[in-house]
Design an enzyme around this catalytic site. Structure first.
Site, short mmCIF file in Angstrom:
data_model
loop_
_atom_site.label_atom_id
_atom_site.label_comp_id
_atom_site.label_asym_id
_atom_site.label_seq_id
_atom_site.Cartn_x
_atom_site.Cartn_y
_atom_site.Cartn_z
N LYS A 65 0.86 -1.19 0.00
CA LYS A 65 0.00 0.00 0.00
C LYS A 65 0.89 1.24 0.00
CE LYS A 65 -3.92 1.89 2.66
NZ LYS A 65 -4.76 1.68 3.87
N SER B 201 -9.41 1.49 2.82
CA SER B 201 -8.54 2.30 1.99
C SER B 201 -7.44 1.47 1.32
CB SER B 201 -7.89 3.41 2.83
OG SER B 201 -7.08 2.86 3.84
N SER C 8 -9.82 -0.56 7.05
CA SER C 8 -9.15 -0.40 5.75
C SER C 8 -8.47 -1.65 5.23
CB SER C 8 -8.10 0.72 5.83
OG SER C 8 -8.72 1.98 5.79
#
Lengths: 490, 490
Positions: A76, A150, A174
């Protein structure tokens, strides 16, 4: 089997390496898959030159000597990989770190190979995946739908088989919501097990790196490597012994009261949740009805209480200087943290402390909790039309988990069989007190197999993969896996 | 011995009860002593009518059946006693609680008798004892000097022999500094051992009720009764086993580097501290020089960081409506909490977390720390002329203790032998990790005896009192002492 059809689940990769496939071939294939993506999963796929040092250091190394030998993974893009820009989903914010995040260094030392930095809801603020100037991340199974966020690109990259696993981060859900929407296992580890050094924080006090994987066994293998005490991260905590392992049953699991369950009109999800309760019972569980209202009250604190100020603290200098550089709904949320007072912060802390006292009583009655991961899913265009309210629906069952210091695993629970989202995967979350990660993973694995189906957006059947049978050494931090020097790549 | 000469140390009282003295006589004598006070120690001495129910319930009860049978005590006036006003040192703020504080209820159930509500630095904000509209509390040994605070009246009442012990509260040193200035033992228990239910908070997250007593044995007897888990106080923590008891030696104790020691020009205090180091060595200790700078940095956070906002939260509605009702230096400090932001609060929490990681390493090297309790003492008129700066000097060695979750015991270390404060007692503090209270009390007792001298402002020699030999049951919470019903007095 041709390389283009090789499943990247870790067992399949290990078998391929035993059969003479090379790391160079696998990583080139992973890169090809990433570059072919049309889902906005990736912000930056590493070049062949950038990949070469990670590959070269494995030349001549015995595949069996490293827990993650030649395993391609994605990161990420709020987690640092040395010499590659970290954008956090905001190009104007980007910087190029000289050192990889502590957790990344653990993975590199175990032989894993980073292939891509993935898309995310900007500054990890969102649960839906559309909040990115790099493009709304599309669901791996049906691109009209949201990917969840996310850690959106991390979820989609794993589900599409671009990489074996991915690192996400998880404050409000997330790491779990994208797992649910893309048919994956999402481990939200006990806070502090995975170091946050080199991770751009969203809510530093209640946040952790997370692991998105095709199976619980893969998530466990990654956890066994990634979890390591970091003296430099003040929030790092040593692993504690698992204690009673309830995963083989008999066990008691909490199920929210009927009136606490909300599927936002998604009847197919409600049906899958009812099935999930029965499935856990069939695995040796006894369902215990629990009052979810104090948990839901704690959940509200995360955005309505002072914790949003942590998001502001994390990028204060940047957002004060460049407010227009921040994606609109993200800016609205983060700037909301500016006006909170310290009095609000302490009042919120007192409220959470009191709620935690109430919520923790649930562990007298149950070994773990079963909830939906997210009650429903939305189309990208729906989400973009109503970005704050619909996003908040997605966090109903995930927002309280870190505030209350639970460990949690999101696991597939079937496929929505009717309605607008027909054919999309849907998932549940198993939660427990901190340091129950291994028990949750094993139980999630049993549940996953009993559910059946394919992994992510692949055609690999879950039942064809190895079961989650425990870490070498039995406990986190006891495996003593081999390491490889990573001097070049930091 | 006549009643007027009876020492109120608990062993002397128990002997008197065995010899036929009645509770009614003792409590009447305690009341007489309180009423004769000229030090501004008391805000409200209970009337004979108010005392009667506490006395009557002990009629016919075997003195040996209750740990604190007929023991008179005083209560800092920010801790509730049912039906008696709680002022917190601010008459306009006063309210009359219908229930006693949880910790008071524990003492009542063990047979103790509350005789007075004591003076304090208003809203427990101060370490000097002058910040009260009820009059600057005067030192028990020399009334020209400050008593220390904020538990000023509690310290003076015990030192003068008005009561056997007193409850204070301690955030920044409020239970330890008055012990030091009045020749007492001041136990700052592990946070959460003593419930805060019914205590008006100053800094709720880092505060505890505290115990002021003539000897460590008396403090331990009170702790054994007062410590009880309170489900209603979210900050309450169950007692943990003591583990290794280092109090009999050999043990290692930390001593601040020369450059970290500051006596604010008080050479007599510096000499007493050097003696204290030698004395601890003579008791089996090995001195280990430690770097106090991270501790001092943590200490600064308490007033310069966001925690002052907790003081504001505690009385927000009152101080916003009646700012002029608050004593000037107290108002300045507490209103300073209004302007802190939630971003400040989280940034402060991160800083403390990082400092705690550094400071906790000291426990790898030592079993306990030895510091001055306060570096020096001031005359009342000096303090009133420079109320903020001189007060801050008093907290140098005490402010970090609760922020870092230490247990601590302040203990007399001799009498200042020169300078302006000639003849006043002076003390040191032994600190250790949380849950080391019993070991600290035993070591403090050995130190106290080795120091010698009289208790508080009394003529009783410390060596004539019983040693601190441990709680019945061995650990906090295991004693299973008897209780008496307190229905009338709640």
């Amino acid at each position: 089997m041709s390389l283009s059809q090789l499943s990247f689940d870790i067992a399949s990769l290990q078998a391929a390496y035993r059969n003479g496939v090379t790391v160079r071939e696998v990583i080139a294939e992973a890169r090809r898959r990433c570059l072919a993506d049309t889902h906005h999963a990736h912000i930056r796929v590493l070049s062949t030159d950038e990949l070469e040092p990670f590959v070269a250091r494995l030349d001549g190394v015995d595949p069996a000597s490293l827990a993650l030998f030649g395993v391609p993974f994605a990161i990420k893009d709020n987690i640092d990989l040395a010499h590659i820009p970290t954008t956090a989903g905001c190009p104007d914010f980007a910087f190029t770190p000289v050192e990889s995040a502590f957790v990344v260094r653990q993975l590199l030392a175990a032989g894993a190979v980073p292939v891509s930095k993935t898309n995310l809801d900007q500054f990890a603020t969102g649960l839906n995946g559309t909040r990115s100037p790099f493009g709304a991340c599309r669901n791996a199974i049906n691109p009209d739908f949201i990917s969840g966020g996310s850690s959106s690109g991390s979820g989609v990259a794993v589900a599409l088989g671009h990489v074996s696993f991915a690192l996400g981060t998880d404050t409000a859900g997330s790491g779990r919501v994208p797992a649910s929407f893309n048919g994956l296992v999402g481990l939200k580890p006990t806070l502090g097990l995975l170091s946050a050094s080199g991770v751009l924080p969203a809510c530093r006090s209640v946040e952790t790196p997370s692991i998105l994987a095709l199976t619980a066994a893969d998530a466990q293998a990654v956890l066994g490597v990634a979890a390591a005490f970091d003296e430099a991260d003040a929030y790092s905590r040593p692993a504690q012994p698992l204690g009673v392992d309830f995963s083989d049953g008999p066990f008691r699991f909490g199920v929210p009261r009927e009136e606490d369950l909300e599927f936002f009109g998604n009847g197919a999800a409600a049906a899958l949740f009812a099935d999930a309760v029965k499935r856990l019972e069939s695995l040796g569980g006894t369902a215990v009805t629990i009052d979810l209202s104090p948990f839901l009250e704690a959940a509200k604190l995360l955005y309505e209480g002072p914790w949003v100020a942590e998001r502001y603290v994390a990028i204060q200098a940047f957002i004060d200087a460049h407010p227009q550089a921040v994606f609109p709904p993200v800016r609205t949320i983060i700037e909301g943290g500016r006006s909170k007072s310290a009095a609000d912060a302490f009042a919120g802390a007192y409220r959470l402390k009191a709620l935690r006292r109430v919520c923790d009583r649930v562990w007298d009655a149950v070994d773990c909790m079963l909830t939906p991961t997210a009650g429903t899913i939305y189309r990208i265009e729906e989400m973009e039309a109503d970005p704050i309210r619909l996003n908040s629906h997605l966090g109903r069952y995930t927002n309280f988990v870190n505030l209350l210091d639970h460990s949690a695993v999101a696991v597939p629970a079937g496929v929505l069989a009717s309605g607008d989202a027909d054919g999309l995967p849907w998932g549940v979350t198993l939660g427990a007190p901190a340091h129950k990660d291994l028990a949750l993973l094993r139980l999630a694995d049993r549940f996953h197999r009993a559910t059946g189906g394919t992994l992510g957006a692949t055609t690999v059947d879950v039942e064809s993969t190895p079961a989650c049978t425990g870490l070498p050494g039995g406990e986190i931090g006891t495996s003593g896996t081999g390491t490889v020097r990573v001097a070049v790549c930091g």
